[in-house]
Scaffold this active site. Structure first.
Site, PDB file in Angstrom:
ATOM      1  N   GLU A  67       0.891  -1.177   0.000  1.00  0.00           N
ATOM      2  CA  GLU A  67       0.000   0.000   0.000  1.00  0.00           C
ATOM      3  C   GLU A  67       0.916   1.210   0.000  1.00  0.00           C
ATOM      4  O   GLU A  67       1.500   1.557   1.019  1.00  0.00           O
ATOM      5  CB  GLU A  67      -0.877   0.015   1.254  1.00  0.00           C
ATOM      6  CG  GLU A  67      -1.831  -1.163   1.384  1.00  0.00           C
ATOM      7  CD  GLU A  67      -3.012  -1.083   0.443  1.00  0.00           C
ATOM      8  OE1 GLU A  67      -3.194  -0.051  -0.242  1.00  0.00           O
ATOM      9  OE2 GLU A  67      -3.768  -2.066   0.376  1.00  0.00           O
ATOM     10  N   CYS A 104      -2.133   9.323   2.423  1.00  0.00           N
ATOM     11  CA  CYS A 104      -1.756   8.715   1.139  1.00  0.00           C
ATOM     12  C   CYS A 104      -2.827   8.954   0.085  1.00  0.00           C
ATOM     13  O   CYS A 104      -2.536   9.101  -1.091  1.00  0.00           O
ATOM     14  CB  CYS A 104      -1.524   7.232   1.333  1.00  0.00           C
ATOM     15  SG  CYS A 104      -2.918   6.429   2.103  1.00  0.00           S
TER      16      CYS A 104
HETATM   17  P1  NAD Z   1       8.317   4.553   4.971  1.00  0.00           P
HETATM   18  O1  NAD Z   1       8.290   3.702   3.765  1.00  0.00           O
HETATM   19  O2  NAD Z   1       9.529   5.345   5.234  1.00  0.00           O
HETATM   20  O3  NAD Z   1       8.095   3.662   6.274  1.00  0.00           O
HETATM   21  C1  NAD Z   1       6.980   2.814   6.435  1.00  0.00           C
HETATM   22  C2  NAD Z   1       7.378   1.650   7.317  1.00  0.00           C
HETATM   23  O4  NAD Z   1       8.321   0.845   6.617  1.00  0.00           O
HETATM   24  C3  NAD Z   1       8.064   2.065   8.607  1.00  0.00           C
HETATM   25  O5  NAD Z   1       7.662   1.186   9.636  1.00  0.00           O
HETATM   26  C4  NAD Z   1       9.530   1.879   8.289  1.00  0.00           C
HETATM   27  O6  NAD Z   1      10.327   1.649   9.425  1.00  0.00           O
HETATM   28  C5  NAD Z   1       9.487   0.650   7.389  1.00  0.00           C
HETATM   29  N1  NAD Z   1      10.607   0.522   6.453  1.00  0.00           N
HETATM   30  C6  NAD Z   1      11.334   1.502   5.872  1.00  0.00           C
HETATM   31  N2  NAD Z   1      12.277   0.970   5.074  1.00  0.00           N
HETATM   32  C7  NAD Z   1      12.134  -0.371   5.131  1.00  0.00           C
HETATM   33  C8  NAD Z   1      12.820  -1.477   4.526  1.00  0.00           C
HETATM   34  N3  NAD Z   1      13.841  -1.291   3.673  1.00  0.00           N
HETATM   35  N4  NAD Z   1      12.420  -2.720   4.809  1.00  0.00           N
HETATM   36  C9  NAD Z   1      11.371  -2.925   5.639  1.00  0.00           C
HETATM   37  N5  NAD Z   1      10.694  -1.934   6.262  1.00  0.00           N
HETATM   38  C10 NAD Z   1      11.069  -0.670   6.009  1.00  0.00           C
HETATM   39  O7  NAD Z   1       7.011   5.461   4.871  1.00  0.00           O
HETATM   40  P2  NAD Z   1       6.503   6.580   5.881  1.00  0.00           P
HETATM   41  O8  NAD Z   1       7.324   7.791   5.665  1.00  0.00           O
HETATM   42  O9  NAD Z   1       6.372   6.020   7.257  1.00  0.00           O
HETATM   43  O10 NAD Z   1       5.013   6.810   5.336  1.00  0.00           O
HETATM   44  C11 NAD Z   1       4.711   7.700   4.321  1.00  0.00           C
HETATM   45  C12 NAD Z   1       4.422   6.973   3.031  1.00  0.00           C
HETATM   46  O11 NAD Z   1       3.425   5.984   3.240  1.00  0.00           O
HETATM   47  C13 NAD Z   1       3.847   7.877   1.965  1.00  0.00           C
HETATM   48  O12 NAD Z   1       4.435   7.595   0.717  1.00  0.00           O
HETATM   49  C14 NAD Z   1       2.382   7.503   1.926  1.00  0.00           C
HETATM   50  O13 NAD Z   1       1.723   7.774   0.729  1.00  0.00           O
HETATM   51  C15 NAD Z   1       2.429   6.060   2.229  1.00  0.00           C
HETATM   52  N6  NAD Z   1       1.145   5.580   2.737  1.00  0.00           N
HETATM   53  C16 NAD Z   1       0.374   4.743   1.960  1.00  0.00           C
HETATM   54  C17 NAD Z   1      -0.873   4.307   2.409  1.00  0.00           C
HETATM   55  C18 NAD Z   1      -1.740   3.383   1.584  1.00  0.00           C
HETATM   56  O14 NAD Z   1      -2.647   2.769   2.146  1.00  0.00           O
HETATM   57  N7  NAD Z   1      -1.536   3.241   0.293  1.00  0.00           N
HETATM   58  C19 NAD Z   1      -1.318   4.710   3.658  1.00  0.00           C
HETATM   59  C20 NAD Z   1      -0.523   5.547   4.414  1.00  0.00           C
HETATM   60  C21 NAD Z   1       0.720   5.965   3.948  1.00  0.00           C
END
Ligand code: NAD
Length: 478
Positions: free
Chosen positions: A245, A279
């Site tokens: 997502e 998002c």
């Molecule tokens: P992020 O990708 O930096 O982090 C999300 C999660 O992933 C965190 O728990 C982080 O620690 C983990 N993570 C980061 N790198 C990783 C890796 N290499 N391997 C495994 N886990 C890892 O995102 P964010 O800054 O927390 O959130 C913002 C983003 O999320 C925006 O792009 C937003 O659009 C998206 N988002 C999407 C939805 C949806 O339902 N489509 C909902 C909310 C947010």
């Protein structure tokens, strides 16, 4: 100061194997508000093993047992709602009314929906002599972001529990408090040991350990495109299912009718909710080109009504989550100015009255060309771009001309005209005149990902289909 130094593994609060902590910063004050432990690959391994051990019995648990557990969770969650709301305000800056309101209600709503669905979800279906059985997929790694922290946890944990999966939750480092209280809720509700585990820490460490772990059968990830791709690659060697997502740059089409001005105002204030850190935010507002001046006036007025300030106070918008996010949003505002878009509200810097805290001005650009970076890239802040269209076909063409395909919005006075536009938009989830439904599947296409969460469709992410050929059903009881 909050100190959340233990992880929840195998039904107990345990110390991490290696002692490493990280400060959590309150984005409104820029001060340290607490500390969490940072997990290691070894902690992740312990949690996965606990989840694997628990899978045998939980995967065979009855509908009744699962329902009883989820109802017990509901009772505990209700008791802790105010605390969860306060934690969300402190960790990511949502105004108290929003943190304790919609944020918490989303969690409760997904739980109530999962309970309702589980009551008569069909785990088996007989087709001729073949039984199609929907089996729990196994041990799931649930990796969540900070922006709607309780929503994202709820939308993964409850369907995973309801379908008989066991799991390890890896909450976001920036917003770890609400997750910790959530784990306490599950413990108090009596979740069997090993069924639900939680480890805090860095995505690059704990997340990587989970997605590459051979005993993890599925990863459900919500977050950025970058991390989503890393997780998919890392999961590929062990051939696990990855539900992604990811981000969005969703179009909000306002039809050319008597309701246009009111719809532009609603779309502008709606986009600023949660400081634009959503998002599915309708961050590209499409209005009839001939009425751009009216749209600008309505958007300016609506943006001016979005008061910004201390999330403990009575303001519409709090800060954005972090310094990093603040800087990124500022960078995009500058890009918009440099690209020649017309800045009609907000702009660079904090609102004048605020000397500290990661506050961004509600910002609106008009006369934006869909080829500009501010129209193509996710800003993830309170920055709206207004794009003019010549005709409905043109509006749809602009809306679909995006690397993303998460959400879409159509507002207009004529429901049939709205429906026709919505049908032609290429995204996973479209709200017509504010439509909202906990049962409607939520997820994207293109670079917005491949998963479908919420409601009954969310259950299918956690199920494998098994065919039993030559199946002879038991005779009906006399
Ligand atoms: P992020 O990708 O930096 O982090 C999300 C999660 O992933 C965190 O728990 C982080 O620690 C983990 N993570 C980061 N790198 C990783 C890796 N290499 N391997 C495994 N886990 C890892 O995102 P964010 O800054 O927390 O959130 C913002 C983003 O999320 C925006 O792009 C937003 O659009 C998206 N988002 C999407 C939805 C949806 O339902 N489509 C909902 C909310 C947010």
């Amino acid at each position: 100061m909050r100190e959340y130094l233990k992880f929840y593994i195998d039904g107990q609060w345990v110390n991490p194997l290696e002692r490493k902590t990280s400060d959590v910063i309150n984005p409104a004050t820029e001060q340290v508000s607490g500390r969490i432990s940072m997990g290691s690959a070894a902690d992740a391994d312990l949690a996965v093993k606990a989840a694997r051990r628990a899978f045998g019995s939980w995967s065979r648990s009855s509908r009744k047992e699962r329902l009883e557990l989820m109802q017990a969770i509901q009772a505990e969650y209700d008791k802790r709602q105010a605390e969860i709301g306060a934690a969300i305000t402190e960790e990511m800056g949502a105004p108290a009314a929003l943190g304790g309101g919609f944020h918490v209600q989303l969690g409760a709503g997904h739980l109530a929906t999962a309970i309702e669905i589980l009551k008569d979800f069909r785990f088996e279906e007989l087709r001729g002599n073949t039984l199609l059985a929907k089996d729990p997929i196994g041990v799931c790694a649930l990796i969540t972001p900070w922006n709607w922290p309780m929503n994202q946890i709820a939308v993964k944990v409850f369907p995973a529990l309801a379908t008989g999966c066991t799991m390890i939750l890896k909450p976001p480092q920036l917003a770890p408090y609400s997750a910790q209280i959530f784990a306490e809720v599950l413990h108090a509700a009596g979740v069997p040991k090993g069924v639900f585990n939680m480890i805090q820490g860095a995505g690059s460490v704990v997340g990587t350990a989970l997605s590459g772990h051979p005993e993890v059968d599925m990863v459900s990830f919500t977050g950025s495109e970058f991390a989503g791709v890393e997780i998919a690659k890392n999961s590929a060697t062990t051939v696990k299912r990855v539900c992604q997502e990811l981000g969005g740059k969703s179009a909000f089409i306002v039809l050319d009718d008597a309701a246009m001005v009111a719809n532009v105002a609603g779309a502008t204030s709606g986009m600023m909710v949660n400081s634009g850190q959503t998002c599915s935010a309708g961050s590209r507002l499409l209005v009839p080109k001939a009425r751009m001046a009216e749209a600008i006036e309505a958007a300016q007025k609506a943006a001016a009504e979005v008061t910004v300030g201390d999330p403990q106070g009575n303001f519409v918008m709090g800060p954005v989550v972090s310094k990093g996010q603040y800087n990124e949003i500022q960078r995009y505002i500058q890009i918009g100015i440099d690209e020649g878009a017309t800045l009609v509200a907000g702009g660079i810097g904090r609102p004048e009255s605020l000397g500290k805290g990661w506050y961004v001005k509600p910002t609106v650009f008009a006369n934006v060309d869909n080829r500009m970076r501010i129209a193509r890239e996710e800003v993830f802040g309170p920055v709206l771009v207004i794009i003019g269209y010549d005709s409905i076909d043109h509006a749809i063409e602009i809306a679909n001309d995006s690397d993303f395909g998460l959400a879409g919005y159509v507002n207009g006075a004529d429901p049939e005209a709205c429906n026709a536009v919505a049908r032609r938009m290429r995204t996973g989830w479209i709200s017509i005149n504010g439509g909202f439904d906990f049962h409607a599947p939520f997820g994207g296409i293109k670079k917005s990902g491949n998963g479908r969460e919420w409601g009954e469709f969310g259950f299918h992410e956690y199920l494998e289909t098994k065919s039993l050929l030559g199946f002879v059903p038991a005779p009906p009881a006399a």
